[in-house]
Scaffold this active site. Structure first.
Site, PDB file in Angstrom:
ATOM      1  N   ASP A 144     -42.907  28.373  12.846  1.00  0.00           N
ATOM      2  CA  ASP A 144     -41.510  28.793  13.015  1.00  0.00           C
ATOM      3  C   ASP A 144     -40.527  27.924  12.234  1.00  0.00           C
ATOM      4  OD1 ASP A 144     -41.903  30.964  14.631  1.00  0.00           O
ATOM      5  OD2 ASP A 144     -41.651  29.862  16.514  1.00  0.00           O
ATOM      6  N   ASP A 151     -51.627  26.589  17.018  1.00  0.00           N
ATOM      7  CA  ASP A 151     -51.100  26.732  18.386  1.00  0.00           C
ATOM      8  C   ASP A 151     -50.912  28.184  18.837  1.00  0.00           C
ATOM      9  OD1 ASP A 151     -51.056  24.039  18.623  1.00  0.00           O
ATOM     10  OD2 ASP A 151     -48.903  23.799  18.338  1.00  0.00           O
ATOM     11  N   HIS A 187     -56.719  15.448  16.733  1.00  0.00           N
ATOM     12  CA  HIS A 187     -56.602  16.141  15.440  1.00  0.00           C
ATOM     13  C   HIS A 187     -57.908  16.741  14.935  1.00  0.00           C
ATOM     14  CE1 HIS A 187     -52.753  14.047  15.543  1.00  0.00           C
ATOM     15  NE2 HIS A 187     -52.343  14.969  14.698  1.00  0.00           N
ATOM     16  N   THR A 224     -50.584  28.213  12.106  1.00  0.00           N
ATOM     17  CA  THR A 224     -50.554  27.135  13.100  1.00  0.00           C
ATOM     18  C   THR A 224     -51.707  27.332  14.068  1.00  0.00           C
ATOM     19  OG1 THR A 224     -49.421  26.230  15.038  1.00  0.00           O
ATOM     20  CG2 THR A 224     -48.778  28.449  14.402  1.00  0.00           C
ATOM     21  N   ARG A 269     -43.528  17.357   6.604  1.00  0.00           N
ATOM     22  CA  ARG A 269     -42.313  17.734   7.322  1.00  0.00           C
ATOM     23  C   ARG A 269     -41.172  17.084   6.559  1.00  0.00           C
ATOM     24  NH1 ARG A 269     -46.233  17.146  11.674  1.00  0.00           N
ATOM     25  NH2 ARG A 269     -46.549  19.214  12.560  1.00  0.00           N
ATOM     26  N   GLY A 319     -47.559  21.624  10.483  1.00  0.00           N
ATOM     27  CA  GLY A 319     -48.939  21.205  10.763  1.00  0.00           C
ATOM     28  C   GLY A 319     -49.938  22.034   9.979  1.00  0.00           C
ATOM     29  N   ARG A 355     -68.945  18.684  28.862  1.00  0.00           N
ATOM     30  CA  ARG A 355     -69.426  19.274  30.123  1.00  0.00           C
ATOM     31  C   ARG A 355     -70.858  18.827  30.441  1.00  0.00           C
ATOM     32  NH1 ARG A 355     -68.722  25.247  31.960  1.00  0.00           N
ATOM     33  NH2 ARG A 355     -70.362  25.459  33.485  1.00  0.00           N
ATOM     34  N   ARG A 373     -63.194  10.962  33.952  1.00  0.00           N
ATOM     35  CA  ARG A 373     -63.006  10.480  32.574  1.00  0.00           C
ATOM     36  C   ARG A 373     -62.050  11.419  31.838  1.00  0.00           C
ATOM     37  NH1 ARG A 373     -65.359   6.777  34.486  1.00  0.00           N
ATOM     38  NH2 ARG A 373     -67.251   5.736  33.739  1.00  0.00           N
ATOM     39  N   ASP A 410     -48.446  30.007  18.566  1.00  0.00           N
ATOM     40  CA  ASP A 410     -47.165  30.115  19.277  1.00  0.00           C
ATOM     41  C   ASP A 410     -46.054  30.740  18.422  1.00  0.00           C
ATOM     42  OD1 ASP A 410     -46.944  28.014  17.534  1.00  0.00           O
ATOM     43  OD2 ASP A 410     -45.948  26.662  18.941  1.00  0.00           O
ATOM     44  N   GLU A 439     -51.893  19.416  25.528  1.00  0.00           N
ATOM     45  CA  GLU A 439     -51.155  18.239  25.054  1.00  0.00           C
ATOM     46  C   GLU A 439     -49.724  18.200  25.611  1.00  0.00           C
ATOM     47  OE1 GLU A 439     -50.606  18.712  20.897  1.00  0.00           O
ATOM     48  OE2 GLU A 439     -49.587  16.809  20.637  1.00  0.00           O
TER      49      GLU A 439
HETATM   50  P1  ADP Z   1     -43.869  24.436  11.753  1.00  0.00           P
HETATM   51  O1  ADP Z   1     -43.559  25.159  10.503  1.00  0.00           O
HETATM   52  O2  ADP Z   1     -45.344  24.279  11.968  1.00  0.00           O
HETATM   53  O3  ADP Z   1     -43.135  24.998  12.958  1.00  0.00           O
HETATM   54  P2  ADP Z   1     -41.992  22.208  11.700  1.00  0.00           P
HETATM   55  O4  ADP Z   1     -41.191  22.685  12.852  1.00  0.00           O
HETATM   56  O5  ADP Z   1     -42.331  20.772  11.604  1.00  0.00           O
HETATM   57  O6  ADP Z   1     -43.406  22.926  11.586  1.00  0.00           O
HETATM   58  O7  ADP Z   1     -41.215  22.661  10.389  1.00  0.00           O
HETATM   59  C1  ADP Z   1     -41.738  22.391   9.102  1.00  0.00           C
HETATM   60  C2  ADP Z   1     -40.616  22.100   8.152  1.00  0.00           C
HETATM   61  O8  ADP Z   1     -39.773  23.253   8.023  1.00  0.00           O
HETATM   62  C3  ADP Z   1     -39.659  20.994   8.585  1.00  0.00           C
HETATM   63  O9  ADP Z   1     -40.142  19.711   8.309  1.00  0.00           O
HETATM   64  C4  ADP Z   1     -38.445  21.306   7.734  1.00  0.00           C
HETATM   65  O10 ADP Z   1     -38.614  20.855   6.420  1.00  0.00           O
HETATM   66  C5  ADP Z   1     -38.451  22.847   7.725  1.00  0.00           C
HETATM   67  N1  ADP Z   1     -37.525  23.325   8.746  1.00  0.00           N
HETATM   68  C6  ADP Z   1     -37.661  23.283  10.084  1.00  0.00           C
HETATM   69  N2  ADP Z   1     -36.574  23.766  10.709  1.00  0.00           N
HETATM   70  C7  ADP Z   1     -35.690  24.102   9.730  1.00  0.00           C
HETATM   71  C8  ADP Z   1     -34.363  24.645   9.710  1.00  0.00           C
HETATM   72  N3  ADP Z   1     -33.730  24.929  10.847  1.00  0.00           N
HETATM   73  N4  ADP Z   1     -33.794  24.856   8.519  1.00  0.00           N
HETATM   74  C9  ADP Z   1     -34.447  24.573   7.372  1.00  0.00           C
HETATM   75  N5  ADP Z   1     -35.673  24.067   7.327  1.00  0.00           N
HETATM   76  C10 ADP Z   1     -36.308  23.826   8.480  1.00  0.00           C
HETATM   77  O1  F6P Z   2     -50.315  22.146  14.565  1.00  0.00           O
HETATM   78  C1  F6P Z   2     -49.681  22.180  15.800  1.00  0.00           C
HETATM   79  C2  F6P Z   2     -49.877  20.873  16.498  1.00  0.00           C
HETATM   80  O2  F6P Z   2     -51.228  20.654  16.470  1.00  0.00           O
HETATM   81  C3  F6P Z   2     -49.368  20.737  17.910  1.00  0.00           C
HETATM   82  O3  F6P Z   2     -50.221  21.219  18.899  1.00  0.00           O
HETATM   83  C4  F6P Z   2     -49.139  19.270  18.016  1.00  0.00           C
HETATM   84  O4  F6P Z   2     -48.177  18.976  18.948  1.00  0.00           O
HETATM   85  C5  F6P Z   2     -48.687  18.908  16.654  1.00  0.00           C
HETATM   86  O5  F6P Z   2     -49.242  19.855  15.772  1.00  0.00           O
HETATM   87  C6  F6P Z   2     -49.026  17.538  16.243  1.00  0.00           C
HETATM   88  O6  F6P Z   2     -48.867  17.389  14.876  1.00  0.00           O
HETATM   89  P1  F6P Z   2     -48.752  16.005  14.138  1.00  0.00           P
HETATM   90  O7  F6P Z   2     -49.669  15.064  14.809  1.00  0.00           O
HETATM   91  O8  F6P Z   2     -49.129  16.329  12.746  1.00  0.00           O
HETATM   92  O9  F6P Z   2     -47.322  15.590  14.262  1.00  0.00           O
END
Ligand code: ADP
Ligand code: F6P
Length: 323
Positions: free
Chosen positions: A106, A130, A253, A128, A75, A14, A157, A247, A132, A226
């Site tokens: 991660d 988030d 996004h 990110t 991704r 993201g 608000r 509401r 996280d 979310e």
């Molecule tokens: P973020 O980096 O924000 O956590 P994703 O989890 O979508 O987002 O991971 C981003 C990209 O990193 C994935 O689309 C993939 O290409 C790569 N990736 C994720 N997990 C792995 C993994 N276990 N091994 C290799 N590449 C990975």
């Molecule tokens: O960037 C993190 C995040 O915003 C999460 O909070 C959310 O779940 C996710 O990305 C959504 O990403 P996308 O709509 O690009 O799949």
């Protein structure tokens, strides 16, 4: 002396406001040290398609104040496979990329870890909204996102109070409640619903809304992460149970875009520059982090093994401020 001569940089997962500041810092820090820089477009997907461009100082001009990522992001499932990773490492070598900075979360770090094992020196930079990523107290984009959400919630608000309504405002965070917690405190909301603490006790929530109304509160703001979701159906159930107009607003996004805050520009710039410095020191398989007020770095394997939870004291403080 560094053996690294050419640094590649990509953004993955993201997007997050401040990623451009990090890219800019990687490019300009590396150039200032006499290295070459190549930008890889669309994360690992672009790496596998060899979407690789030379970058100079001007490639990153006029970017520090812009949200999103000028390198685009993606991704890529193919890169999760061993074959995809092997190809990625080969392509880096073919283009002379002997150091790679991966800006992402991660998942992106797992990809970086695999490339490091295949001989490409890699450094992760946490990006990110988030917040996280366990090894770091700061991630690029969180500060901007939480300020964007805070401004939006203030606006909801106003109208919520005018109409004496209950409002459920859904913020991002599929697995993490940091944006919801921070907005809960910053916006003075009555409730936050976060994945880390959700008890599924909707009746207790309804009782709190009724009780607050009896005490004279003119609105009831619920910030819903979310990861809990279902804000629209929840609003209908709350309205039916309380008789108070309710509401739902899903911020979505918009929280991922916009001009990065000063903090995101500065921290992202420092982290991007430090990633280059680590590569120049001959380091690999590390992630830049901000921990206990200092910029540090961790082994990616260690960083990925760490876990993180919402600080209980902060959650407790949020609750004690709702009166
Ligand atoms: P973020 O980096 O924000 O956590 P994703 O989890 O979508 O987002 O991971 C981003 C990209 O990193 C994935 O689309 C993939 O290409 C790569 N990736 C994720 N997990 C792995 C993994 N276990 N091994 C290799 N590449 C990975
Ligand atoms: O960037 C993190 C995040 O915003 C999460 O909070 C959310 O779940 C996710 O990305 C959504 O990403 P996308 O709509 O690009 O799949």
């Amino acid at each position: 002396m560094s053996k690294v001569t050419t640094i590649g940089v990509l953004t993955s997962g993201g997007d997050a406001p401040g990623m451009n500041a990090a890219i800019r810092a990687v490019v300009r820090r590396a150039l200032s040290k006499g290295l070459k820089v190549k930008g890889i477009k669309r994360g690992y997907a672009g790496l596998l398609k060899e979407e690789i461009v030379d970058m100079d100082g001007l490639s990153v001009a006029e970017t520090i104040h812009r949200g999103g990522t000028i390198l685009y992001t993606a991704r890529c499932m193919e890169f999760v496979t061993e074959e995809g990773q092997r190809q990625g490492a080969e392509i880096c070598k073919k283009h002379g990329i002997d150091g790679l900075v991966v800006i992402g979360g991660d998942g992106s770090f797992r990809g970086a870890q695999k490339l490091a094992a295949l001989g490409v020196n890699t450094i992760g930079v946490p990006g990110t909204i988030d917040l996280d990523i366990a090894c770091t107290d700061y991630t690029i984009g969180f500060d901007t996102a939480v300020n964007t959400a805070m401004d939006a919630i203030d606006k909801v608000r106003d109208t919520s109070t005018s109409h004496e309504r209950c409002s459920i405002i859904e913020v991002m965070g599929r697995h993490a409640g940091y944006i919801a917690l921070w907005c809960g405190i910053a916006n003075g909301s009555e409730d936050i619903l976060i994945p880390e603490r959700y008890d599924y006790d909707e009746q207790a929530l309804i009782n709190r809304i009724i009780e607050n109304r009896k005490r004279g509160k003119r609105h009831h703001i619920i910030i819903n992460a979310e990861g809990i979701g279902h804000s629209t159906s929840m609003a209908k159930r709350i309205e039916a149970a309380t008789g108070i107009e309710t509401r739902a607003t899903i911020l979505g996004h918009m929280q991922r875009g916009g001009r990065p805050t000063c903090k995101d520009r500065v921290y992202a710039s420092i982290m991007g520059a430090k990633a280059v410095d680590l590569l120049m020191e001959g380091k690999s398989n590390r992630v830049v982090a901000y921990k206990n007020g200092e910029y540090v770095d961790f082994d990616i394997d260690e960083a990925l093994a760490m876990t993180k939870d919402i600080p209980e004291d902060q959650y407790d403080i949020f609750k004690s401020l709702v009166r």
